[in-house]
Design an enzyme around this catalytic site. Sequence first.
Site, PDB file in Angstrom:
ATOM      1  N   SER A  42       0.805  -1.239   0.000  1.00 56.85           N
ATOM      2  CA  SER A  42       0.000   0.000   0.000  1.00 56.85           C
ATOM      3  C   SER A  42       0.825   1.271   0.000  1.00 56.85           C
ATOM      4  O   SER A  42       0.728   2.096   0.902  1.00 56.85           O
ATOM      5  CB  SER A  42      -0.938   0.023   1.217  1.00 56.85           C
ATOM      6  OG  SER A  42      -2.054  -0.753   0.953  1.00 56.85           O
ATOM      7  N   CYS A  46       2.164   7.336  -6.935  1.00 57.76           N
ATOM      8  CA  CYS A  46       1.883   8.700  -7.397  1.00 57.76           C
ATOM      9  C   CYS A  46       2.773   9.717  -6.689  1.00 57.76           C
ATOM     10  O   CYS A  46       2.963  10.829  -7.178  1.00 57.76           O
ATOM     11  CB  CYS A  46       0.422   9.069  -7.140  1.00 57.76           C
ATOM     12  SG  CYS A  46      -0.724   7.760  -7.572  1.00 57.76           S
ATOM     13  N   VAL A  83       4.288 -14.603  -6.512  1.00 60.53           N
ATOM     14  CA  VAL A  83       3.469 -15.690  -7.042  1.00 60.53           C
ATOM     15  C   VAL A  83       3.992 -15.998  -8.440  1.00 60.53           C
ATOM     16  O   VAL A  83       3.990 -15.126  -9.317  1.00 60.53           O
ATOM     17  CB  VAL A  83       1.985 -15.290  -7.072  1.00 60.53           C
ATOM     18  CG1 VAL A  83       1.150 -16.373  -7.748  1.00 60.53           C
ATOM     19  CG2 VAL A  83       1.485 -15.031  -5.655  1.00 60.53           C
ATOM     20  N   ASP A 290      -4.272  -1.824 -12.523  1.00 65.34           N
ATOM     21  CA  ASP A 290      -3.575  -1.587 -13.790  1.00 65.34           C
ATOM     22  C   ASP A 290      -3.488  -2.818 -14.688  1.00 65.34           C
ATOM     23  O   ASP A 290      -3.203  -2.701 -15.878  1.00 65.34           O
ATOM     24  CB  ASP A 290      -2.130  -1.121 -13.512  1.00 65.34           C
ATOM     25  CG  ASP A 290      -2.054   0.306 -12.975  1.00 65.34           C
ATOM     26  OD1 ASP A 290      -3.109   0.938 -12.801  1.00 65.34           O
ATOM     27  OD2 ASP A 290      -0.924   0.765 -12.727  1.00 65.34           O
ATOM     28  N   TRP A 441     -18.626  34.162 -15.251  1.00 62.96           N
ATOM     29  CA  TRP A 441     -18.848  33.002 -16.138  1.00 62.96           C
ATOM     30  C   TRP A 441     -17.645  32.080 -15.988  1.00 62.96           C
ATOM     31  O   TRP A 441     -16.533  32.461 -16.346  1.00 62.96           O
ATOM     32  CB  TRP A 441     -18.959  33.438 -17.606  1.00 62.96           C
ATOM     33  CG  TRP A 441     -20.328  33.905 -17.982  1.00 62.96           C
ATOM     34  CD1 TRP A 441     -20.759  35.192 -18.007  1.00 62.96           C
ATOM     35  CD2 TRP A 441     -21.422  33.097 -18.412  1.00 62.96           C
ATOM     36  NE1 TRP A 441     -22.070  35.249 -18.411  1.00 62.96           N
ATOM     37  CE2 TRP A 441     -22.498  33.956 -18.665  1.00 62.96           C
ATOM     38  CE3 TRP A 441     -21.617  31.723 -18.594  1.00 62.96           C
ATOM     39  CZ2 TRP A 441     -23.744  33.507 -19.106  1.00 62.96           C
ATOM     40  CZ3 TRP A 441     -22.850  31.276 -19.030  1.00 62.96           C
ATOM     41  CH2 TRP A 441     -23.893  32.160 -19.278  1.00 62.96           C
TER      42      TRP A 441
HETATM   43  C1  LIG Z   1       5.249   8.132 -10.919  1.00 63.82           C
HETATM   44  C2  LIG Z   1       3.791   7.774 -10.909  1.00 63.82           C
HETATM   45  C3  LIG Z   1       2.840   8.748 -10.668  1.00 63.82           C
HETATM   46  C4  LIG Z   1       1.484   8.409 -10.654  1.00 63.82           C
HETATM   47  N1  LIG Z   1       0.563   9.393 -10.415  1.00 63.82           N
HETATM   48  C5  LIG Z   1      -0.758   9.087 -10.377  1.00 63.82           C
HETATM   49  C6  LIG Z   1      -1.740  10.062 -10.102  1.00 63.82           C
HETATM   50  O1  LIG Z   1      -1.395  11.242  -9.866  1.00 63.82           O
HETATM   51  N2  LIG Z   1      -3.042   9.707 -10.106  1.00 63.82           N
HETATM   52  C7  LIG Z   1      -3.443   8.423 -10.338  1.00 63.82           C
HETATM   53  O2  LIG Z   1      -4.658   8.138 -10.299  1.00 63.82           O
HETATM   54  N3  LIG Z   1      -2.538   7.450 -10.597  1.00 63.82           N
HETATM   55  C8  LIG Z   1      -1.207   7.757 -10.620  1.00 63.82           C
HETATM   56  N4  LIG Z   1      -0.283   6.767 -10.867  1.00 63.82           N
HETATM   57  C9  LIG Z   1      -0.745   5.407 -11.177  1.00 63.82           C
HETATM   58  C10 LIG Z   1      -0.991   4.583  -9.934  1.00 63.82           C
HETATM   59  O3  LIG Z   1       0.134   4.579  -9.117  1.00 63.82           O
HETATM   60  C11 LIG Z   1      -1.317   3.153 -10.361  1.00 63.82           C
HETATM   61  O4  LIG Z   1      -2.398   3.174 -11.235  1.00 63.82           O
HETATM   62  C12 LIG Z   1      -1.683   2.281  -9.174  1.00 63.82           C
HETATM   63  O5  LIG Z   1      -0.586   2.128  -8.321  1.00 63.82           O
HETATM   64  C13 LIG Z   1      -2.136   0.900  -9.662  1.00 63.82           C
HETATM   65  O6  LIG Z   1      -2.369   0.079  -8.576  1.00 63.82           O
HETATM   66  P1  LIG Z   1      -2.307  -1.489  -8.768  1.00 63.82           P
HETATM   67  O7  LIG Z   1      -2.526  -2.058  -7.420  1.00 63.82           O
HETATM   68  O8  LIG Z   1      -3.204  -1.904  -9.861  1.00 63.82           O
HETATM   69  O9  LIG Z   1      -0.843  -1.788  -9.322  1.00 63.82           O
HETATM   70  P2  LIG Z   1       0.598  -1.518  -8.678  1.00 63.82           P
HETATM   71  O10 LIG Z   1       0.591  -0.287  -7.850  1.00 63.82           O
HETATM   72  O11 LIG Z   1       1.569  -1.627  -9.797  1.00 63.82           O
HETATM   73  O12 LIG Z   1       0.784  -2.743  -7.711  1.00 63.82           O
HETATM   74  C14 LIG Z   1       0.918  -4.043  -8.186  1.00 63.82           C
HETATM   75  C15 LIG Z   1       1.789  -4.788  -7.203  1.00 63.82           C
HETATM   76  O13 LIG Z   1       1.788  -6.164  -7.548  1.00 63.82           O
HETATM   77  C16 LIG Z   1       3.066  -6.686  -7.294  1.00 63.82           C
HETATM   78  N5  LIG Z   1       3.202  -7.876  -8.106  1.00 63.82           N
HETATM   79  C17 LIG Z   1       3.144  -7.988  -9.453  1.00 63.82           C
HETATM   80  N6  LIG Z   1       3.262  -9.269  -9.836  1.00 63.82           N
HETATM   81  C18 LIG Z   1       3.386  -9.994  -8.704  1.00 63.82           C
HETATM   82  C19 LIG Z   1       3.552 -11.386  -8.453  1.00 63.82           C
HETATM   83  N7  LIG Z   1       3.576 -12.273  -9.451  1.00 63.82           N
HETATM   84  N8  LIG Z   1       3.651 -11.797  -7.167  1.00 63.82           N
HETATM   85  C20 LIG Z   1       3.607 -10.891  -6.141  1.00 63.82           C
HETATM   86  N9  LIG Z   1       3.467  -9.574  -6.329  1.00 63.82           N
HETATM   87  C21 LIG Z   1       3.351  -9.127  -7.595  1.00 63.82           C
HETATM   88  C22 LIG Z   1       4.006  -5.557  -7.699  1.00 63.82           C
HETATM   89  O14 LIG Z   1       5.248  -5.678  -7.051  1.00 63.82           O
HETATM   90  C23 LIG Z   1       3.233  -4.324  -7.237  1.00 63.82           C
HETATM   91  O15 LIG Z   1       3.616  -3.883  -5.958  1.00 63.82           O
HETATM   92  C24 LIG Z   1       1.086   7.073 -10.884  1.00 63.82           C
HETATM   93  C25 LIG Z   1       2.058   6.086 -11.121  1.00 63.82           C
HETATM   94  C26 LIG Z   1       3.392   6.418 -11.132  1.00 63.82           C
HETATM   95  C27 LIG Z   1       4.403   5.333 -11.387  1.00 63.82           C
END
Ligand SMILES: Cc1cc2nc3c(=O)[nH]c(=O)nc-3n(C[C@H](O)[C@H](O)[C@H](O)COP(=O)(O)OP(=O)(O)OC[C@H]3O[C@@H](n4cnc5c(N)ncnc54)[C@H](O)[C@@H]3O)c2cc1C
Length: 456
Positions: A42, A46, A83, A290, A441
């Site tokens: 967690s 961003c 995993v 994502d 406006w």
């Molecule tokens: C620099 C930056 C700025 C951003 N700014 C914004 C913003 O301003 N506003 C906004 O809405 N979004 C922003 N984002 C996007 C946002 O951070 C992501 O959309 C969000 O973190 C997605 O969450 P998630 O849980 O889907 O994926 P992630 O945050 O990528 O988490 C996925 C996790 O799964 C883990 N994982 C993957 N495969 C495996 C496996 N096989 N086994 C165990 N663990 C695994 C990874 O290590 C990772 O920690 C930004 C992203 C970045 C990089």
Amino acid sequence: VAQRLVVVGGDAAGMSAAMHARRRRAPEDLEVVAFERGRHTSYSACGIPYLVAGLVHDPEQLVARRPEQFRALGVDARIRHEVVEVDLGRRAVRVRALDAGTEAWEPFDQLVVATGARPRRPPVPGADATGILGVQRLDDGIALLDALDAERGGQGARRAVVVGGGYVGLEMAEALVLRGVPTTLVDARPQPMGTLDLDMGALVADALRGEGVELVLGEPVQAFEVAAGAVTGVVVGDRTLPADLVVLGLGVDPEVELGRAAGLAVGDAHGLRVDPRMRTSADGVWAAGDCVEVLHRVTGRHVAIALGTHANKQGRVAGIDCTGGDATFPGVVGTAVSKICAYEVARTGLTEAEAAAAGLDAEAHRVEATTRAGYFPGAGPITVKLVVERSTTRILGGQIIGREGAAKRIDVLAAAVWHEMAAEDLVGLDLSYAPPFSPVWDPVQVAARKASRVGR
Ligand SMILES: Cc1cc2nc3c(=O)[nH]c(=O)nc-3n(C[C@H](O)[C@H](O)[C@H](O)COP(=O)(O)OP(=O)(O)OC[C@H]3O[C@@H](n4cnc5c(N)ncnc54)[C@H](O)[C@@H]3O)c2cc1C
């Protein structure tokens, strides 16, 4: 224990799902286990640009909840656990403990896949050299700090190149310059920020130049120069830009390999296919964040848009529904906002170019206005571009760049796009007004007046 929920991925989507499931079912009724291959749960990816810029001082500040905090709440979160296989027949995942080097099969009744996304790498020679970094996980942000900072054992980067002018690339370029590292941004398009139309991207380019970012536009990267395994330069056209640090800002692809290998359906936008309840093509297997693709409500097509706001909402839906609830994720309209230098840069719906690509007969109206009443101290410029369907003036999208208030104004346009309002509906909408906040406006309503057939 009656049932077991396994979550793959310990960030926004995965831990939202875990916590929502936890709240709905008692621990004796449901065990919740989350595997994260990185070192953090967690975290706010961003916030990484602000860490690099020095506005946030400690990576730990970007962590909302650590594994021991999850454990205290009844979620068994295990970091450094990857995993490596999902066996749907056996209903178990094969997990590698990265520090111990051991593997074990962990059974599940319900599975949530929340593996996130992976930064794109340009398919050119040298792209795997050290010093070429993607920014996705907090561990990546820390690796970047290490590379920048001699005190942290790194080389102390002297010159950086950001490849790709998506919003992450732009936020990183600004952060690097704020940190005192001379930085060049390279983008194959004529203007940065491909989520905007070119005329609006030009305003972003001006803002970056004003902040000291050097721009090389309209030319793709051809290769990276490498010495002793480390990047030394970026080849663009007939010249080489020296660099001891390269940051990738080319966007991301959904991380679907684990799911694909297990037989989960992958869609046209290269994300895991889910229904509005975040169910994948396999029974009892859910996906969020994502790694998935979802419905774009304006085009009716599937899109993979990697944003934390979607990941949290989708994680909630998966967590509720995998425990027998009935929530749905209704799709997206492509709303996003970013702060680039002195400007808030915001968009929703379709750009003019996207509307044309979707086969819609659209027209655009652009207005320049002020963020506050013209006489009020601190009033600054704001540009609003509204894209409407020509025959009906239905609002298809909007882009706003301004000193302030663009972020919240785009939410008005997002609601207008979502509810398929026509320009005249927006002209009459009861929005707030007082001199410190807007002209009488509001700029979005001035743009709507231009688009309305009823008259300006
Ligand atoms: C620099 C930056 C700025 C951003 N700014 C914004 C913003 O301003 N506003 C906004 O809405 N979004 C922003 N984002 C996007 C946002 O951070 C992501 O959309 C969000 O973190 C997605 O969450 P998630 O849980 O889907 O994926 P992630 O945050 O990528 O988490 C996925 C996790 O799964 C883990 N994982 C993957 N495969 C495996 C496996 N096989 N086994 C165990 N663990 C695994 C990874 O290590 C990772 O920690 C930004 C992203 C970045 C990089």
